[in-house]
Design a protein around this motif. Structure first.
Motif, PDB file in Angstrom:
ATOM      1  N   HIS A   1       0.858  -1.185   0.000  1.00 61.77           N
ATOM      2  CA  HIS A   1       0.000   0.000   0.000  1.00 61.77           C
ATOM      3  C   HIS A   1       0.896   1.238   0.000  1.00 61.77           C
ATOM      4  O   HIS A   1       1.694   1.409   0.914  1.00 61.77           O
ATOM      5  CB  HIS A   1      -0.881   0.022   1.253  1.00 61.77           C
ATOM      6  CG  HIS A   1      -1.879  -1.078   1.313  1.00 61.77           C
ATOM      7  ND1 HIS A   1      -3.065  -0.973   1.992  1.00 61.77           N
ATOM      8  CD2 HIS A   1      -1.892  -2.311   0.759  1.00 61.77           C
ATOM      9  CE1 HIS A   1      -3.751  -2.092   1.869  1.00 61.77           C
ATOM     10  NE2 HIS A   1      -3.050  -2.925   1.133  1.00 61.77           N
TER      11      HIS A   1
ATOM     12  N   ASN B   1       1.039   4.792   0.749  1.00 63.71           N
ATOM     13  CA  ASN B   1       0.318   5.879   1.410  1.00 63.71           C
ATOM     14  C   ASN B   1       1.007   7.223   1.216  1.00 63.71           C
ATOM     15  O   ASN B   1       0.376   8.231   1.029  1.00 63.71           O
ATOM     16  CB  ASN B   1       0.227   5.603   2.920  1.00 63.71           C
ATOM     17  CG  ASN B   1      -0.778   4.540   3.250  1.00 63.71           C
ATOM     18  OD1 ASN B   1      -1.960   4.823   3.365  1.00 63.71           O
ATOM     19  ND2 ASN B   1      -0.341   3.302   3.369  1.00 63.71           N
ATOM     20  N   MET B   2       2.333   7.183   1.305  1.00 65.13           N
ATOM     21  CA  MET B   2       3.105   8.409   1.396  1.00 65.13           C
ATOM     22  C   MET B   2       4.072   8.481   0.225  1.00 65.13           C
ATOM     23  O   MET B   2       4.577   7.463  -0.227  1.00 65.13           O
ATOM     24  CB  MET B   2       3.882   8.360   2.717  1.00 65.13           C
ATOM     25  CG  MET B   2       4.502   9.648   3.137  1.00 65.13           C
ATOM     26  SD  MET B   2       3.269  10.883   3.604  1.00 65.13           S
ATOM     27  CE  MET B   2       3.512  10.922   5.388  1.00 65.13           C
TER      28      MET B   2
ATOM     29  N   ARG C   1      16.163  14.579   1.897  1.00 59.83           N
ATOM     30  CA  ARG C   1      14.703  14.586   1.785  1.00 59.83           C
ATOM     31  C   ARG C   1      14.199  16.018   1.857  1.00 59.83           C
ATOM     32  O   ARG C   1      14.527  16.756   2.789  1.00 59.83           O
ATOM     33  CB  ARG C   1      14.069  13.746   2.892  1.00 59.83           C
ATOM     34  CG  ARG C   1      12.534  13.678   2.765  1.00 59.83           C
ATOM     35  CD  ARG C   1      11.943  12.559   3.613  1.00 59.83           C
ATOM     36  NE  ARG C   1      12.142  12.787   5.026  1.00 59.83           N
ATOM     37  CZ  ARG C   1      12.402  11.829   5.918  1.00 59.83           C
ATOM     38  NH1 ARG C   1      12.465  10.567   5.526  1.00 59.83           N
ATOM     39  NH2 ARG C   1      12.572  12.108   7.189  1.00 59.83           N
TER      40      ARG C   1
ATOM     41  N   ARG D   1       7.759  14.900   2.659  1.00 56.93           N
ATOM     42  CA  ARG D   1       6.884  13.760   2.401  1.00 56.93           C
ATOM     43  C   ARG D   1       5.479  14.311   2.282  1.00 56.93           C
ATOM     44  O   ARG D   1       5.128  15.269   2.967  1.00 56.93           O
ATOM     45  CB  ARG D   1       6.900  12.782   3.579  1.00 56.93           C
ATOM     46  CG  ARG D   1       8.056  11.832   3.618  1.00 56.93           C
ATOM     47  CD  ARG D   1       7.898  10.921   4.823  1.00 56.93           C
ATOM     48  NE  ARG D   1       9.040  10.056   5.032  1.00 56.93           N
ATOM     49  CZ  ARG D   1       9.416   9.618   6.224  1.00 56.93           C
ATOM     50  NH1 ARG D   1       8.747   9.984   7.313  1.00 56.93           N
ATOM     51  NH2 ARG D   1      10.447   8.824   6.341  1.00 56.93           N
TER      52      ARG D   1
ATOM     53  N   PRO E   1       1.162  12.912   1.200  1.00 58.94           N
ATOM     54  CA  PRO E   1       0.329  11.758   0.822  1.00 58.94           C
ATOM     55  C   PRO E   1       0.459  11.467  -0.667  1.00 58.94           C
ATOM     56  O   PRO E   1       0.515  12.387  -1.485  1.00 58.94           O
ATOM     57  CB  PRO E   1      -1.087  12.221   1.173  1.00 58.94           C
ATOM     58  CG  PRO E   1      -0.891  13.201   2.288  1.00 58.94           C
ATOM     59  CD  PRO E   1       0.402  13.916   1.959  1.00 58.94           C
TER      60      PRO E   1
ATOM     61  N   PHE F   1      18.448   3.627   3.422  1.00 59.29           N
ATOM     62  CA  PHE F   1      17.604   4.704   2.921  1.00 59.29           C
ATOM     63  C   PHE F   1      16.251   4.620   3.623  1.00 59.29           C
ATOM     64  O   PHE F   1      15.557   3.608   3.510  1.00 59.29           O
ATOM     65  CB  PHE F   1      17.448   4.542   1.400  1.00 59.29           C
ATOM     66  CG  PHE F   1      16.720   5.674   0.739  1.00 59.29           C
ATOM     67  CD1 PHE F   1      17.326   6.928   0.609  1.00 59.29           C
ATOM     68  CD2 PHE F   1      15.434   5.513   0.257  1.00 59.29           C
ATOM     69  CE1 PHE F   1      16.656   7.976  -0.006  1.00 59.29           C
ATOM     70  CE2 PHE F   1      14.761   6.556  -0.360  1.00 59.29           C
ATOM     71  CZ  PHE F   1      15.367   7.790  -0.483  1.00 59.29           C
ATOM     72  N   PRO F   2      15.851   5.662   4.357  1.00 61.30           N
ATOM     73  CA  PRO F   2      14.674   5.511   5.219  1.00 61.30           C
ATOM     74  C   PRO F   2      13.343   5.460   4.468  1.00 61.30           C
ATOM     75  O   PRO F   2      12.333   5.062   5.044  1.00 61.30           O
ATOM     76  CB  PRO F   2      14.732   6.740   6.132  1.00 61.30           C
ATOM     77  CG  PRO F   2      15.609   7.723   5.436  1.00 61.30           C
ATOM     78  CD  PRO F   2      16.544   6.946   4.566  1.00 61.30           C
TER      79      PRO F   2
ATOM     80  N   ILE G   1      12.699   3.660   1.672  1.00 62.64           N
ATOM     81  CA  ILE G   1      12.695   2.560   0.708  1.00 62.64           C
ATOM     82  C   ILE G   1      11.315   1.894   0.619  1.00 62.64           C
ATOM     83  O   ILE G   1      11.001   1.219  -0.355  1.00 62.64           O
ATOM     84  CB  ILE G   1      13.811   1.528   1.054  1.00 62.64           C
ATOM     85  CG1 ILE G   1      14.078   0.578  -0.126  1.00 62.64           C
ATOM     86  CG2 ILE G   1      13.469   0.759   2.322  1.00 62.64           C
ATOM     87  CD1 ILE G   1      14.812   1.217  -1.266  1.00 62.64           C
ATOM     88  N   ARG G   2      10.455   2.103   1.630  1.00 59.85           N
ATOM     89  CA  ARG G   2       9.096   1.538   1.581  1.00 59.85           C
ATOM     90  C   ARG G   2       8.042   2.595   1.240  1.00 59.85           C
ATOM     91  O   ARG G   2       6.835   2.349   1.372  1.00 59.85           O
ATOM     92  CB  ARG G   2       8.735   0.854   2.914  1.00 59.85           C
ATOM     93  CG  ARG G   2       9.611  -0.339   3.287  1.00 59.85           C
ATOM     94  CD  ARG G   2       9.692  -1.447   2.257  1.00 59.85           C
ATOM     95  NE  ARG G   2       8.408  -1.923   1.782  1.00 59.85           N
ATOM     96  CZ  ARG G   2       8.255  -2.744   0.751  1.00 59.85           C
ATOM     97  NH1 ARG G   2       9.308  -3.175   0.071  1.00 59.85           N
ATOM     98  NH2 ARG G   2       7.056  -3.135   0.368  1.00 59.85           N
ATOM     99  N   ASN G   3       8.481   3.787   0.837  1.00 56.99           N
ATOM    100  CA  ASN G   3       7.565   4.799   0.316  1.00 56.99           C
ATOM    101  C   ASN G   3       7.841   5.004  -1.167  1.00 56.99           C
ATOM    102  O   ASN G   3       8.981   4.829  -1.619  1.00 56.99           O
ATOM    103  CB  ASN G   3       7.776   6.152   1.026  1.00 56.99           C
ATOM    104  CG  ASN G   3       7.224   6.145   2.438  1.00 56.99           C
ATOM    105  OD1 ASN G   3       6.180   5.545   2.706  1.00 56.99           O
ATOM    106  ND2 ASN G   3       7.923   6.808   3.352  1.00 56.99           N
TER     107      ASN G   3
ATOM    108  N   GLY H   1       5.791  -7.680  -0.148  1.00 57.19           N
ATOM    109  CA  GLY H   1       6.876  -8.235   0.651  1.00 57.19           C
ATOM    110  C   GLY H   1       7.994  -7.214   0.807  1.00 57.19           C
ATOM    111  O   GLY H   1       7.729  -6.048   1.105  1.00 57.19           O
ATOM    112  N   ASP H   2       9.223  -7.640   0.599  1.00 61.30           N
ATOM    113  CA  ASP H   2      10.371  -6.739   0.704  1.00 61.30           C
ATOM    114  C   ASP H   2      10.855  -6.277  -0.664  1.00 61.30           C
ATOM    115  O   ASP H   2      11.906  -5.634  -0.781  1.00 61.30           O
ATOM    116  CB  ASP H   2      11.525  -7.448   1.437  1.00 61.30           C
ATOM    117  CG  ASP H   2      11.244  -7.594   2.924  1.00 61.30           C
ATOM    118  OD1 ASP H   2      10.294  -6.945   3.412  1.00 61.30           O
ATOM    119  OD2 ASP H   2      11.957  -8.368   3.580  1.00 61.30           O
TER     120      ASP H   2
END
Lengths: 628, 628
Positions: free
Chosen positions: B72, B74-75, B90, B93, B95, B240-241, B243-245, B263-264
Motif C-alpha cells: 500500500h 500511502n506516502m 529529503r 513527504r 500523501p 535509505f529511510p 525505501i518503503r515509500n 513483501g520486501d
C-alpha cells in the motif's frame, strides 16, 4: 486393543473443542479431536457472536467469512405493551452494543455449523480432521506424582470407541440450553473399534451433559429456573418493522426476543408463560409442544403486527432456563473441561458459544507453552482461576437478565412489573460484559498490576488490548494494533518509546536495547537457544514521532527484526484515524512497555525505566523456564 | 479448417483482455480468450493499481486479495540535491494520493501476474480458460451492411493458429513500455492447428505491438522521447529511510523513482542520463545494458545513502519513453482495441495497466447490453468517444510528468532545472487524474447533464459515484454506497426520497412508485417481459430519516423488491460514519434521482418531479430497446 499416543486429546468438536483443536494444530502440536456425532450439526443451536469473539476469531484469521456471511446486529429495538395493554408498540431503539472500546460495534449471528466450519477448514489446512462418530468409554488419570510431574509422560488414558452402523448416535439436539436427555448409546462388543489413547492432556468439551465432567466427578452448582422458552428458526412474512433488528418484546401475551440471522432467516425466542405443566423437575417433555403452538404464541405476542409462517420452521426446540457452573474446570491440570461442560445458562444474551470459545482460547496458548517446555506447568492453574470466575459472573448476569426478561412488563395493572428503563439500564451497564470486552482477569503469575504507568487509560492489566490505529513508520500504512496481536502463541512486547527524534528518547531506546541483548534479559533467558529471535517474544516499537519525519531507521538495526516492527502514533494520511494511542492507552511522553499475552490480554505494564531495572525480567521469571 | 462461433473473441489475456473476459463470462456471455504466450508472465511488467481501479476491482468482488497481498503506497517522499550538489536529502513527504473523494487513500503495487490471476481465478469459476499459446493469423470484417446491422449475425472472421512445440512463442518481455521487437513467429503448415472463428465482436487487447491494430490499419499518433530509463525489481539492502515509500529522487547523478512492492520487493526506475548511445530511432539495444550498470547508477543517484543488491534482480529492462495514442479505438463497432494497443506512455505515474483495465470495464457492459438486445448497437460508439478522450488526456499528463521527472533538479548551477515546488504541484493538481477518480466522460446518449439537481455536490454526471456511507434501514447496518453498485451489468437507480416520515415526501414516493409501475415508465418498457423485475434496473431507495424512527416499511411493499433495498442517510451507531450523503452529493430535502451506469458512472441526475414528467424515461429511450 490398540494403544496410541498424543499430546492433547480433545473430546467434543463443538465450538470449545474446535477452537482449542485449531489453536493447537496451527502451532504443530500433536492433537486429536473426537466427537460422537456422525457429522456436523446441520441447523439450530447457538448462533450469536459477540464483539470480543469477533476480535478473537480475527486474531486467528477466521473472521472474514463470519463478517461476510453473518447478520450484523447494530440496533436493538424495545417493544412494550400499548397503553390499553392489548398490543405492543415500539418504546425505543438503541445501539445493540454498549461498549466504547469495542472494535466491532455490532454482534454477528450465523448458524453454529458455519461457525464451526471456520475452524474445521482451518484445521484441515493443518492436517487435522475430527474423528467421528467416536465416544470415550473410559478415562483414567495417573495418580503417580512422578508421572504427573514428568513433562514427557502421558499420564491420562482414554479408551475410545468408534461407533458403527445401527449404534451410530444421531443427536438431533445437543444444544446447551435444552434439557433433552442424550440418546442412550449401546456399545458394540467389537474390540477392533476400540483404542486406548495415552495423552499428556485431555480436554472435555463435550457439552452440557459432559461425559468427561461426570467421569471426573465434577459437580455443577446452580439450579433450574421455572422459565420455559421455545426457540424457532424461520423465515416469516411480517409487517413488523424491526424484524431485522434484535428486538425485545415485553408483551402481556408473553415475552419474545427476535434475533435476525443470515439471509432472511429469523430466530424467535418465545416465552411459554402458560406451559409450566410441561416441566418435570428440570426435564421438559418436548412431545407436548408443537411448532404451531409456539408460533401461535409469537403471533399473539406481536399483535397488532402481523407475522405469518409460510414455511416450515428450519429448527425449533423448547427449554427450561438452567443456570449452573462446574465447581472446578480441571483435575490435576491434566484433564480440563470447557464450554457447556462448565457452564449452562439462558441463551438470550447470546453469550454461550462465546464463553465456550473463549474458555479454550484462554487454555490453548498455556498448553502450547507448557508442551514446548517454555513455561512451568503451574501456568495451567490460571485456566481454572480465570475462566471459572468469568463463568460465575456470567451466571450472575444471566440471572438478572432472564428474570427481568421473563417477567411481565410494568403496566397500569402491574406496577411491580419490569420497567423499560430498568431493562435497558441493565443492558447498558453490562455493555462491556455482554460485548465480551469488559472481561477483567484477576491478578496471578501472568497478570500483574501495580506499575505506576497502568490505570490512567484503556490499556489495563488483565483486560484485552483495546483497538487503536497506529502507523507503520516505513510505509505510513495504518494498522489496527489488534491486527499485530495475532493468536500465534507468541508474547507481544509493545515498547512505547516516545518521540525518537529527541536525543533523550533515542538514548533510552538504546539503553532498553542493550538491556534486551544482555544475558539477564527475559528475551535471552526465555527464548530457546536454537529458536528464531522472535520465536517466543515479538517486539514492536511504537514511537510518537510525526509521520512526515519519522524513520524506521530511528530504531537501531540490531533492535528491529524487520522494518515492519516499527510504528508511530500519528494520524493517517486520510486524516481520519490514528494519533490517539498514547493518550487513550494512558502512556506518557516518556513511554512505557506492555507485555501482551498470546491470547491478547495485557499481562504487565511498566515504565521503560522499570525495564532497565529488570521488572519485566522478573515478571517472566515467575512462569517461564530459562533456556540458559 | 474447423469453423466455430462465439459472441465475443478476445485476443490477448493481459489486464485489458482478462478484465473484459471476466466481465462477460460472469454474465453468461459466449466468450473466448486467446493469448500467444504459453503461460502467464512470471514477473515484471506493470504493477501499479490506482485508487479508482481498486474501486472497480472491488465492484467485481476482486479487491480483497489485491488489498491483502499488495504493498500500500500511502506516502510519497521527495528527495533533491543537497546544497553542495554531491548527494541527496529529503525535501518533504506528502500523501501519495491527492483526491479527496477517493475511497482508498493509497495506491497498490503488486506484480502483474498476481493481478491477472484475480481475473483468471474468477473466469475459471465461470468455466472460462485462456487458450494458449494461440495466435490470430487472419482477420476479416464483413462489409455487407445487412450483415453488420443484423444483431444475430457473426460479421467478424478470425483465423486462429495454435502454436506447438518449437514454434512456441516465448515472450520474455511484452510490456507496454519496452520497445523490444516481438520474437518472430514461424507458422506451422499443419492445418489441424488452425480454426476459423466467427464472432459477433472481437477485442484486440494484444499489447503495444498489437496485431489486431495493425490488421485494422489503425495508426498511432505521437512520438518517442529521448528519455532512456531502466527498471529493476529487486530486494535491496539499504539504510535509505524511504525505501518503503514511493520516492522521487532528483539527483545530479540521475533521477530515480522508488516503488515499494509486495513483501520486501522494491521496483527502481532509474534514468540512464548518459545512455543516448543505446537508442537508435526509438529502438533500444538492450544488449548494451547490464543489471550491474543499472544498479551502479542507482547507487550514485542515492548517495550518500547506501544501497546494495545482495540478490540477483528478479526482473529488469530498459526502455525509451514513447507517448502515442491510436487514432481510433474501433472499426464499425465490431472490432475494438483496448489497453496498450491503444496507448503507450511512461510507466512512472503507474497508470498504464489502470487505463487498460478501465478501457474494457467501459466496454464490457455495453457489449452485454447490445448482445442481450437491451440496447441499440450505437451504444458501442460511446466506447471510442469516452476512452480515446481519456487516453489523450493521459498522454498529455504523461508528457508533463515525464519531462519534469527526467529533467534535472533546480540547483545553484542550474536555475532552469525542475523545482521541487513545480514537481509536487503537478502531482497535486493532477491528483484526481492520477487517482483515476477525476475521470469525466463527455456528454453522449448515455451521459446527459443538464438537470437542475446536478452540479452542486460531488455526484456529477459523467463521473463515477463517489463513496458515501448510508445505513440500511431494516437493520441499521452501514454500507458504503459503492458496495451496492456491483459490476453486474445492471443499472442502479438511486431514488433519494427525503424524510419518509413527512406526509409530503411519502406522497411523492407513492407518486414516483405509480409512475414506475405505469406502462410508459423505463422500468416497464426496458425490462424484458420474461425477466426478473430487477434484471436490468436495480432500484435503491435512500431516505433521509433518522435511524431511530426510520422503517423499511415506510416504502410501500409494491415498490421494494426486498427489505435490503431501503437505505437512509444518517450517522451509524458507532457515531463515526454516515449521515453526509445528501449534503455531499448536493441532494436537497426534496430528494432526486440518479441513474448509475453499470460501470459505476453517473448517467443522469434529475429531480423526483422530473421523474414524474418522464425525463428518466426519455433518457433511457435514447439507447434502450422497448420490450413492449
Amino acid at each position: 486393543m490398540k494403544d496410541s499416543y498424543c499430546d492433547v486429546l480433545i473430546i467434543g468438536a463443538g465450538p470449545a473443542g474446535v477452537m482449542c483443536a485449531n489453536a493447537l494444530a496451527r502451532e504443530g502440536i500433536s492433537v486429536r479431536v473426537v466427537d460422537k456425532r456422525p457429522e456436523n450439526i446441520p441447523a439450530g443451536q447457538a448462533d450469536g457472536i459477540q464483539p470480543r469473539t469477533i476480535e478473537v476469531l480475527h486474531s486467528y484469521g477466521l473472521a472474514d467469512k463470519l463478517l461476510a456471511e453473518g447478520a450484523h446486529l447494530n440496533m436493538m429495538a424495545y417493544y412494550n405493551p400499548t397503553p390499553d395493554g392489548k398490543g405492543i408498540e415500539r418504546t425505543s431503539r438503541a445501539p445493540d452494543v454498549n461498549a466504547p472500546t469495542t472494535r466491532y460495534q455490532y454482534k454477528i449471528t450465523l448458524n453454529q455449523t458455519a461457525i464451526e466450519d471456520l475452524f474445521l477448514n482451518s484445521m484441515r489446512q493443518n492436517g487435522l480432521h475430527v474423528e467421528r462418530p467416536v465416544i470415550p468409554t473410559n478415562l483414567k488419570i495417573s495418580d503417580d506424582e512422578t508421572v504427573l510431574n514428568d513433562s514427557k509422560a502421558y499420564p491420562v488414558e482414554v479408551t475410545l470407541h468408534r461407533l458403527s452402523g445401527p449404534e451410530t448416535c444421531t443427536m438431533n439436539d445437543t444444544s446447551s440450553h435444552t434439557n433433552v436427555v442424550d440418546p442412550t448409546v449401546e456399545l458394540a462388543a467389537d474390540n477392533e473399534l476400540d483404542e486406548r489413547v495415552h495423552a499428556k492432556y485431555v480436554l472435555g468439551a463435550d457439552g452440557a451433559h459432559s461425559w468427561v465432567r461426570n467421569q471426573l466427578g465434577i459437580k455443577l452448582e446452580g439450579e433450574h429456573t421455572k422459565h420455559i422458552w421455545a426457540v424457532v428458526d424461520c423465515v416469516p412474512e411480517t409487517n413488523f418493522p424491526d424484524i431485522r433488528n434484535r428486538t425485545a418484546i415485553h408483551s402481556n401475551n408473553g415475552s419474545c426476543m427476535i434475533i435476525p440471522r443470515e439471509g432472511d432467516l429469523v430466530r424467535l425466542y418465545i416465552q411459554l408463560a402458560d406451559a409450566e405443566d410441561l416441566a418435570n423437575g428440570g426435564r421438559l417433555d418436548k412431545s407436548l409442544v408443537t411448532p404451531d403452538r409456539i408460533m401461535n404464541v409469537a403471533k399473539r405476542s406481536m399483535y397488532p403486527y402481523k407475522i405469518e409462517f409460510p414455511h416450515e420452521p428450519i429448527w425449533w426446540t423448547v427449554y427450561i432456563i438452567s443456570q449452573r457452573v462446574a465447581t472446578q474446570f480441571s483435575v490435576k491440570e491434566r484433564v480440563f473441561i470447557a464450554g457447556d461442560a462448565c457452564h449452562t445458562h439462558s441463551p438470550k444474551a447470546g453469550l454461550g458459544m462465546n464463553a465456550s470459545m473463549n474458555d479454550t482460547h484462554n487454555l490453548a496458548w498455556k498448553l502450547i507453552h507448557v508442551l514446548r517446555g517454555w513455561a512451568f506447568p503451574k501456568l495451567l492453574e490460571t485456566y481454572d482461576l480465570e475462566r471459572k470466575k468469568f463463568a460465575q459472573d456470567l451466571i450472575n448476569f444471566d440471572r438478572k437478565l432472564a428474570d427481568m426478561f421473563s417477567g411481565k412488563a410494568v403496566t397500569a395493572d402491574n406496577m411491580d412489573g419490569v420497567s423499560h428503563e430498568e431493562f435497558q439500564a441493565l443492558l447498558r451497564t453490562e455493555g462491556g460484559f455482554t460485548a465480551g470486552t469488559g472481561i477483567q482477569y484477576q491478578p496471578s503469575i501472568i497478570t500483574q498490576p501495580g506499575s505506576t504507568t497502568s490505570g490512567s487509560g484503556i490499556l489495563v492489566v488483565g483486560q484485552r488490548v483495546p483497538p487503536q490505529v497506529i502507523l507503520r513508520v516505513a510505509d505510513c500504512r495504518p494498522f489496527e494494533i489488534q491486527d499485530l496481536l495475532k493468536s500465534d502463541a507468541k508474547w507481544k512486547l509493545l515498547f512505547f518509546v516516545g518521540d525518537c527524534k529527541l536525543e533523550k528518547q533515542i538514548a533510552l531506546v538504546n539503553a532498553v536495547g542493550e538491556h534486551l541483548q544482555s544475558p539477564s534479559s527475559f528475551l535471552k533467558r526465555y527464548t530457546p537457544k536454537e529458536a528464531a529471535a522472535d520465536a517466543v517474544f515479538l517486539i514492536l516499537w511504537i514511537a510518537r514521532t510525526q509521520k512526515e519525519v519519522a524513520d524506521y531507521t530511528d530504531v537501531p538495526k540490531g533492535l528491529r527484526s524487520h522494518w515492519s516492527t516499527i510504528y508511530t502514533d500519528d494520524v493517517a494520511v486520510d486524516g481520519k484515524k490514528g494519533g490517539d494511542a498514547y493518550e487513550n492507552y494512558g502512556i506518557g511522553h516518556a513511554g512505557g512497555v506492555a507485555a501482551v499475552r498470546p491470547d491478547g490480554y495485557v499481562g504487565y505494564v511498566g515504565s521503560l525505566k522499570e525495564v532497565l531495572d529488570g521488572h519485566l525480567d522478573e515478571y517472566f521469571s515467575g512462569f517461564m523456564f530459562s533456556s540458559l
